[in-house]
Enzyme design. Structure first.
Site, PDB file in Angstrom:
ATOM      1  N   ASP A  38      72.850   8.947  29.228  1.00  0.00           N
ATOM      2  CA  ASP A  38      72.274  10.282  29.111  1.00  0.00           C
ATOM      3  C   ASP A  38      72.840  11.181  30.196  1.00  0.00           C
ATOM      4  O   ASP A  38      73.214  10.705  31.282  1.00  0.00           O
ATOM      5  CB  ASP A  38      70.747  10.229  29.221  1.00  0.00           C
ATOM      6  N   ILE A  67      78.488  13.678  26.794  1.00  0.00           N
ATOM      7  CA  ILE A  67      79.374  13.468  25.654  1.00  0.00           C
ATOM      8  C   ILE A  67      80.348  14.626  25.452  1.00  0.00           C
ATOM      9  O   ILE A  67      81.251  14.536  24.630  1.00  0.00           O
ATOM     10  CB  ILE A  67      78.582  13.209  24.353  1.00  0.00           C
ATOM     11  N   TYR A 157      75.384  24.521  14.542  1.00  0.00           N
ATOM     12  CA  TYR A 157      74.758  23.187  14.535  1.00  0.00           C
ATOM     13  C   TYR A 157      74.881  22.544  13.157  1.00  0.00           C
ATOM     14  O   TYR A 157      75.270  21.377  13.023  1.00  0.00           O
ATOM     15  CB  TYR A 157      73.291  23.351  14.927  1.00  0.00           C
TER      16      TYR A 157
END
Length: 269
Positions: A38, A67, A157
């Site tokens: 995370d 990421i 998104y």
């Protein structure tokens, strides 16, 4: 709970909160050694500390991972392999969206690029780093969204989540030759901090045929299924976990005041 993941190592990105934390708990309860990756390692540590004790097996651990950064992703995979000597399951939960203008309402290039990078390129980076190390029988599960399957707004998104569907289909062909599977889950509205920090998700419950919004555990159960040998002949699939919201327009129609039979209601007007 069955031990479907006994002896297996799972890396979960975005594992500190919401769907990610529920997935960590589910895989842990089913015997996996889980590495929680995370961008917020402190929150990830709290998620690990909250796990119930379990006899046998290596305990869950934490690794920092953003990421959006290839080096960070590569390091998270390398750390997992150094600690445990193997990697069997990758679950890509990390992603998200913010409140911003739509594409036709002034969204700038930087906002568009950031949304696509986080929600499509980010998971792709994780797959690229992890896939070479997965053994035959290994599995990848990416968290998409119903936004990638039907129009619900948030164009950057939604377009990125739609891209995950194609990504999984294409990689299923290539990875399948090595006996590695890749699938996507597509949740509807789920009670996570993304919703509770800005609005009451339960206001959307009438849109769902099952009469409620989802819980993180609903999605975690689907992820665990697709990652397990119970789904050994399933790859390249996007599984909606959506309370029926994609099934058809009836729930939306009823929310607007219609009855159980749209045709009858229209004829009565």
């Amino acid at each position: 709970m069955t031990g479907r993941f006994e002896g297996r190592v799972a890396l979960v990105t975005g594992g500190a909160h919401g769907i990610g934390a529920a997935t960590v708990r589910r895989l842990h309860d089913e015997g996996a050694t889980v590495v929680v990756a995370d961008v917020d390692p402190d929150a990830a540590r709290r998620a690990v500390d909250a796990l119930p004790p379990r006899a046998g097996g290596a305990p869950a651990s934490v690794v920092g991972c953003d990421i959006r950064d290839s080096a960070s992703v590569d390091a998270a995979v390398a750390t997992t392999l150094e600690r445990h000597g193997r990697l069997d399951v990758l679950v890509g939960v990390a992603g998200g969206t913010g409140v911003h203008a739509g594409l036709l309402d002034g969204m700038d290039d930087a906002t568009w690029a950031a949304g696509v990078d986080l929600n499509l390129a980010g998971p792709a980076r994780c797959v690229r780093a992890a896939a070479p190390h997965l053994p035959r029988g290994g599995a990848i599960v990416l968290v998409g969204s119903v936004n990638g399957l039907q129009a619900f707004g948030d164009e950057d998104y939604s377009a990125a989540k739609a891209g995950l569907v194609s990504l999984a289909q294409n990689l299923a062909v290539r990875l399948g030759r090595r006996g590695v599977r890749i699938n996507v889950v597509a949740p509807g509205t789920v009670r996570t901090r993304v919703w509770t920090d800005r609005a009451d998700p339960d206001r959307l419950a009438p849109l769902y045929p099952l009469g409620r919004v989802g819980e993180p555990e609903d999605v975690a159960a689907a992820i665990a299924f697709l990652a397990s040998d119970d789904a050994a002949w399933i790859t390249g699939v996007t599984l909606p976990v959506d309370g029926g919201v994609l099934a058809g327009p009836l729930a939306h129609f009823e929310t607007l005041g219609g009855g159980g039979d749209p045709a009858a209601d229209v004829s009565d007007r």
